[in-house]
Design a protein around this motif. Structure first.
Motif, PDB file in Angstrom:
ATOM      1  N   ALA A   3     -31.128  28.696 -83.120  1.00  0.00           N
ATOM      2  CA  ALA A   3     -30.455  28.899 -84.403  1.00  0.00           C
ATOM      3  C   ALA A   3     -29.000  29.324 -84.197  1.00  0.00           C
ATOM      4  CB  ALA A   3     -31.208  29.946 -85.227  1.00  0.00           C
ATOM      5  N   GLU A   4     -28.770  30.190 -83.198  1.00  0.00           N
ATOM      6  CA  GLU A   4     -27.418  30.651 -82.909  1.00  0.00           C
ATOM      7  C   GLU A   4     -26.538  29.488 -82.448  1.00  0.00           C
ATOM      8  OE1 GLU A   4     -24.124  33.163 -82.258  1.00  0.00           O
ATOM      9  OE2 GLU A   4     -25.958  33.424 -83.425  1.00  0.00           O
ATOM     10  N   LEU A   5     -27.073  28.645 -81.551  1.00  0.00           N
ATOM     11  CA  LEU A   5     -26.313  27.494 -81.068  1.00  0.00           C
ATOM     12  C   LEU A   5     -26.020  26.511 -82.194  1.00  0.00           C
ATOM     13  CD1 LEU A   5     -28.070  26.805 -77.641  1.00  0.00           C
ATOM     14  CD2 LEU A   5     -25.802  27.762 -78.023  1.00  0.00           C
ATOM     15  N   ALA A   6     -27.012  26.295 -83.066  1.00  0.00           N
ATOM     16  CA  ALA A   6     -26.802  25.379 -84.190  1.00  0.00           C
ATOM     17  C   ALA A   6     -25.693  25.884 -85.114  1.00  0.00           C
ATOM     18  CB  ALA A   6     -28.107  25.211 -84.968  1.00  0.00           C
ATOM     19  N   GLU A   7     -25.655  27.205 -85.319  1.00  0.00           N
ATOM     20  CA  GLU A   7     -24.613  27.784 -86.169  1.00  0.00           C
ATOM     21  C   GLU A   7     -23.238  27.621 -85.535  1.00  0.00           C
ATOM     22  OE1 GLU A   7     -23.279  32.124 -88.039  1.00  0.00           O
ATOM     23  OE2 GLU A   7     -25.171  31.904 -86.959  1.00  0.00           O
ATOM     24  N   GLN A   8     -23.160  27.822 -84.212  1.00  0.00           N
ATOM     25  CA  GLN A   8     -21.872  27.696 -83.537  1.00  0.00           C
ATOM     26  C   GLN A   8     -21.379  26.250 -83.559  1.00  0.00           C
ATOM     27  OE1 GLN A   8     -21.537  29.563 -79.737  1.00  0.00           O
ATOM     28  NE2 GLN A   8     -22.804  31.315 -80.309  1.00  0.00           N
ATOM     29  N   VAL A   9     -22.286  25.306 -83.331  1.00  0.00           N
ATOM     30  CA  VAL A   9     -21.879  23.893 -83.342  1.00  0.00           C
ATOM     31  C   VAL A   9     -21.420  23.482 -84.735  1.00  0.00           C
ATOM     32  CG1 VAL A   9     -22.712  21.533 -83.081  1.00  0.00           C
ATOM     33  CG2 VAL A   9     -23.328  23.254 -81.391  1.00  0.00           C
ATOM     34  N   SER A  10     -22.118  23.941 -85.751  1.00  0.00           N
ATOM     35  CA  SER A  10     -21.749  23.566 -87.118  1.00  0.00           C
ATOM     36  C   SER A  10     -20.420  24.167 -87.533  1.00  0.00           C
ATOM     37  CB  SER A  10     -22.845  24.007 -88.098  1.00  0.00           C
ATOM     38  OG  SER A  10     -22.951  25.426 -88.130  1.00  0.00           O
ATOM     39  N   ALA A  11     -19.987  25.247 -86.855  1.00  0.00           N
ATOM     40  CA  ALA A  11     -18.711  25.872 -87.196  1.00  0.00           C
ATOM     41  C   ALA A  11     -17.522  25.029 -86.768  1.00  0.00           C
ATOM     42  CB  ALA A  11     -18.616  27.259 -86.554  1.00  0.00           C
ATOM     43  N   PHE A  12     -17.744  24.109 -85.820  1.00  0.00           N
ATOM     44  CA  PHE A  12     -16.661  23.238 -85.363  1.00  0.00           C
ATOM     45  C   PHE A  12     -16.505  22.113 -86.381  1.00  0.00           C
ATOM     46  CE2 PHE A  12     -14.539  20.088 -82.755  1.00  0.00           C
ATOM     47  CZ  PHE A  12     -13.661  20.861 -82.013  1.00  0.00           C
ATOM     48  N   SER A  13     -15.339  22.031 -86.997  1.00  0.00           N
ATOM     49  CA  SER A  13     -15.120  21.080 -88.082  1.00  0.00           C
ATOM     50  C   SER A  13     -14.117  20.013 -87.657  1.00  0.00           C
ATOM     51  CB  SER A  13     -14.601  21.819 -89.322  1.00  0.00           C
ATOM     52  OG  SER A  13     -13.341  22.400 -89.046  1.00  0.00           O
ATOM     53  N   ALA A  14     -13.788  19.140 -88.587  1.00  0.00           N
ATOM     54  CA  ALA A  14     -12.817  18.083 -88.298  1.00  0.00           C
ATOM     55  C   ALA A  14     -11.388  18.565 -88.457  1.00  0.00           C
ATOM     56  CB  ALA A  14     -13.067  16.880 -89.222  1.00  0.00           C
ATOM     57  N   ASP A  15     -11.192  19.787 -88.937  1.00  0.00           N
ATOM     58  CA  ASP A  15      -9.842  20.240 -89.272  1.00  0.00           C
ATOM     59  C   ASP A  15      -9.663  21.708 -88.886  1.00  0.00           C
ATOM     60  OD1 ASP A  15      -7.289  20.148 -90.348  1.00  0.00           O
ATOM     61  OD2 ASP A  15      -7.972  20.836 -92.302  1.00  0.00           O
ATOM     62  N   TYR A  20      -8.246  30.540 -78.517  1.00  0.00           N
ATOM     63  CA  TYR A  20      -7.260  31.367 -77.837  1.00  0.00           C
ATOM     64  C   TYR A  20      -6.565  30.517 -76.783  1.00  0.00           C
ATOM     65  CZ  TYR A  20      -9.216  35.587 -79.942  1.00  0.00           C
ATOM     66  OH  TYR A  20      -9.621  36.550 -80.824  1.00  0.00           O
ATOM     67  N   ALA A  21      -5.244  30.559 -76.740  1.00  0.00           N
ATOM     68  CA  ALA A  21      -4.509  29.751 -75.759  1.00  0.00           C
ATOM     69  C   ALA A  21      -4.412  30.445 -74.409  1.00  0.00           C
ATOM     70  CB  ALA A  21      -3.109  29.435 -76.281  1.00  0.00           C
ATOM     71  N   ASP A  22      -4.440  31.778 -74.379  1.00  0.00           N
ATOM     72  CA  ASP A  22      -4.258  32.505 -73.126  1.00  0.00           C
ATOM     73  C   ASP A  22      -5.494  33.279 -72.723  1.00  0.00           C
ATOM     74  OD1 ASP A  22      -1.674  31.715 -72.618  1.00  0.00           O
ATOM     75  OD2 ASP A  22      -0.816  33.264 -73.884  1.00  0.00           O
ATOM     76  N   GLU A  23      -5.957  34.139 -73.604  1.00  0.00           N
ATOM     77  CA  GLU A  23      -7.012  35.067 -73.234  1.00  0.00           C
ATOM     78  C   GLU A  23      -8.393  34.552 -73.633  1.00  0.00           C
ATOM     79  OE1 GLU A  23      -6.069  39.070 -74.440  1.00  0.00           O
ATOM     80  OE2 GLU A  23      -3.973  38.514 -74.602  1.00  0.00           O
ATOM     81  N   LYS A  24      -9.395  35.265 -73.148  1.00  0.00           N
ATOM     82  CA  LYS A  24     -10.795  34.971 -73.464  1.00  0.00           C
ATOM     83  C   LYS A  24     -11.195  33.557 -73.036  1.00  0.00           C
ATOM     84  CE  LYS A  24     -10.672  38.028 -77.493  1.00  0.00           C
ATOM     85  NZ  LYS A  24     -11.473  39.120 -76.971  1.00  0.00           N
ATOM     86  N   GLY A  25     -10.510  32.978 -72.057  1.00  0.00           N
ATOM     87  CA  GLY A  25     -10.889  31.684 -71.521  1.00  0.00           C
ATOM     88  C   GLY A  25     -10.786  30.547 -72.509  1.00  0.00           C
ATOM     89  N   GLY A  26      -9.928  30.656 -73.499  1.00  0.00           N
ATOM     90  CA  GLY A  26      -9.803  29.585 -74.476  1.00  0.00           C
ATOM     91  C   GLY A  26     -10.960  29.555 -75.455  1.00  0.00           C
ATOM     92  N   ARG A  27     -11.523  30.688 -75.751  1.00  0.00           N
ATOM     93  CA  ARG A  27     -12.725  30.752 -76.595  1.00  0.00           C
ATOM     94  C   ARG A  27     -12.454  30.268 -78.016  1.00  0.00           C
ATOM     95  NH1 ARG A  27     -14.708  34.307 -80.096  1.00  0.00           N
ATOM     96  NH2 ARG A  27     -13.115  35.891 -79.718  1.00  0.00           N
ATOM     97  N   PHE A  28     -13.443  29.608 -78.591  1.00  0.00           N
ATOM     98  CA  PHE A  28     -13.375  29.137 -79.974  1.00  0.00           C
ATOM     99  C   PHE A  28     -13.371  30.330 -80.931  1.00  0.00           C
ATOM    100  CE2 PHE A  28     -15.744  27.849 -83.851  1.00  0.00           C
ATOM    101  CZ  PHE A  28     -14.840  26.918 -84.336  1.00  0.00           C
ATOM    102  N   ILE A  29     -12.596  30.221 -82.000  1.00  0.00           N
ATOM    103  CA  ILE A  29     -12.489  31.294 -82.990  1.00  0.00           C
ATOM    104  C   ILE A  29     -13.232  30.869 -84.257  1.00  0.00           C
ATOM    105  CG2 ILE A  29     -10.896  32.670 -84.385  1.00  0.00           C
ATOM    106  CD1 ILE A  29      -8.780  32.096 -82.208  1.00  0.00           C
ATOM    107  N   PHE A  30     -14.248  31.638 -84.634  1.00  0.00           N
ATOM    108  CA  PHE A  30     -15.056  31.287 -85.795  1.00  0.00           C
ATOM    109  C   PHE A  30     -14.277  31.535 -87.092  1.00  0.00           C
ATOM    110  CE2 PHE A  30     -18.124  31.897 -82.443  1.00  0.00           C
ATOM    111  CZ  PHE A  30     -18.989  30.833 -82.643  1.00  0.00           C
ATOM    112  N   SER A  31     -14.719  30.886 -88.164  1.00  0.00           N
ATOM    113  CA  SER A  31     -13.981  30.913 -89.429  1.00  0.00           C
ATOM    114  C   SER A  31     -13.890  32.313 -90.027  1.00  0.00           C
ATOM    115  CB  SER A  31     -14.639  29.959 -90.437  1.00  0.00           C
ATOM    116  OG  SER A  31     -16.003  30.330 -90.643  1.00  0.00           O
ATOM    117  N   ASN A  32     -14.880  33.177 -89.753  1.00  0.00           N
ATOM    118  CA  ASN A  32     -14.842  34.542 -90.294  1.00  0.00           C
ATOM    119  C   ASN A  32     -14.203  35.535 -89.331  1.00  0.00           C
ATOM    120  OD1 ASN A  32     -16.805  34.512 -88.364  1.00  0.00           O
ATOM    121  ND2 ASN A  32     -18.349  35.605 -89.571  1.00  0.00           N
TER     122      ASN A  32
END
Length: 365
Positions: A3-15, A20-32
């Motif tokens: 369920a957690e993985l499904a939520e993270q994948v669905s958070a990636f949108s077309a727009d 992060y460009a430098d820190e946290k290894g380029g981690r994805f930033i969630f909408s909230n």
């Protein structure tokens, strides 16, 4: 977990997907998740995006090209605003579709650097370091914990910026460095097998060398010779072909025939340049330090790392690096300034270790 993985994948949108460009290894930033003022980000979008005209320069908006059908942009949020533009922060927040908060304090490991950084972002040391020199941005108490409990580390605060942390540390544990209870770095002690990632090799007739060493041929010899770049990977070869126009690509090999100037920029794999640089001044006393004074010689470099430093930090930065490499003490390390927390420091210290190994007659690992 599913369920957690499904939520993270669905958070990636077309727009407007932000990372992060430098820190946290380029981690994805969630909408909230809020952004932070003064921080660099990378934005991925399936559609081409342009910020409003009054935000372009404020965000230092930089298109990076298109990769695999996605448009990539780099941006940096400002840290201060003119009093005549009180609505600008809200306009930036609306454009990026994220809340934006004040920057949190950051913690950087300056010395010693780890043997390598694992795929999960953990710093890995082959043996416990005597101590870690940390640089802190902003105020906040430093703490060191394990997965079990806080440990009795010796934390010596030099000033608002510099901190040194000593063990005891043992193999088999992961240690978390935090500032103001905000996790910054995880490191562990484990045996590190000698490894060398597959990169690229330069070949010319019967010569072969790595791009992260001094080129054995001068500019004229490079022009007169056919150069082959063996990438060992179709993906790396295609990436370098996009970055370097004019090279002929065949499977995993890039080539340029004789008679053409040779220059190739391969990011962390090194750089091949066709110009013949001169040496940096060997003595600081030989420089004319008066404002506006002309140097008697052109400031140049004779190592690949010097070129990278000059490109990002200018001649003064290259001089500080040269001073540190000639005498890598703590004082000269501090004089590197912002270079200490830049992407270049691992390469600078790699050169320093190479020099030390040559002096001691050891193997260059």
């Amino acid at each position: 977990m599913a369920a957690e993985l499904a939520e993270q994948v669905s958070a990636f949108s077309a727009d407007r997907n932000l990372f992060y460009a430098d820190e946290k290894g380029g981690r994805f930033i969630f909408s909230n998740e809020p952004l932070e003022w003064g921080t660099r980000y990378r934005l991925l979008s399936a559609q081409e995006i342009a910020p409003p005209q009054d935000l372009d320069s404020v965000l230092r908006w930089k298109p990076e090209g298109r990769f695999g059908g996605w448009y990539s942009y780099e941006l940096e949020l400002p840290t201060a605003f003119a009093g005549s533009k009180p609505n600008l922060p809200q306009k930036i927040s609306d454009f990026l579709e994220h809340r934006i908060r004040s920057p949190r304090p950051r913690l950087y490991v300056v010395d010693p650097l780890p043997h390598h950084i694992d795929s999960d972002g953990t710093y890995v040391y082959p043996e416990p370091p005597e101590s870690l020199l940390l640089r802190r941005s902003g105020s906040g108490e430093i703490s060191v914990t394990t997965s079990v409990d806080t440990i009795g580390s010796d934390i010596h605060v030099y000033d608002d910026e510099w901190v040194r942390v000593s063990g005891p540390w043992a193999s088999g544990y992961e240690y978390v460095l935090a500032v103001a209870s905000d996790e910054q770095v995880i490191f562990r002690i484990q045996t590190c097998e000698l490894f060398s990632p597959d990169g690229i090799t330069v070949n010319s007739t019967d010569l072969s060398w790595d791009l992260c060493t001094d080129a054995p041929l001068d500019a004229q010899a490079l022009v007169a010779t056919t150069i082959d770049i063996d990438c060992r990977s179709v993906r790396i070869a295609a990436h370098l072909a996009r970055r370097n126009n004019g090279w002929f690509l065949k499977e995993t090999r890039l080539s340029l025939p004789s008679g053409l100037a040779k220059e190739l920029h391969a990011s962390s794999f090194g750089e091949l340049r066709s110009d013949t640089p001169t040496s940096l001044h060997s003595s600081e006393d030989s420089r004319d330090a008066r404002p506006g004074a002309q140097q008697s010689q052109a400031i140049g470099v004779n190592r690949w790392i010097d070129w990278l430093v000059i490109r990002d930090y200018g001649v003064e930065g290259a001089g500080n690096v040269k001073r540190y490499l000639s005498n890598p003490n703590t004082e000269n390390l501090y004089r590197l300034g912002p270079i200490m927390t830049s992407r270049l420091l691992p390469y600078i210290q790699a050169v320093q270790h190479q020099q030390r190994n040559r002096t001691e007659g050891g193997k260059n690992l």
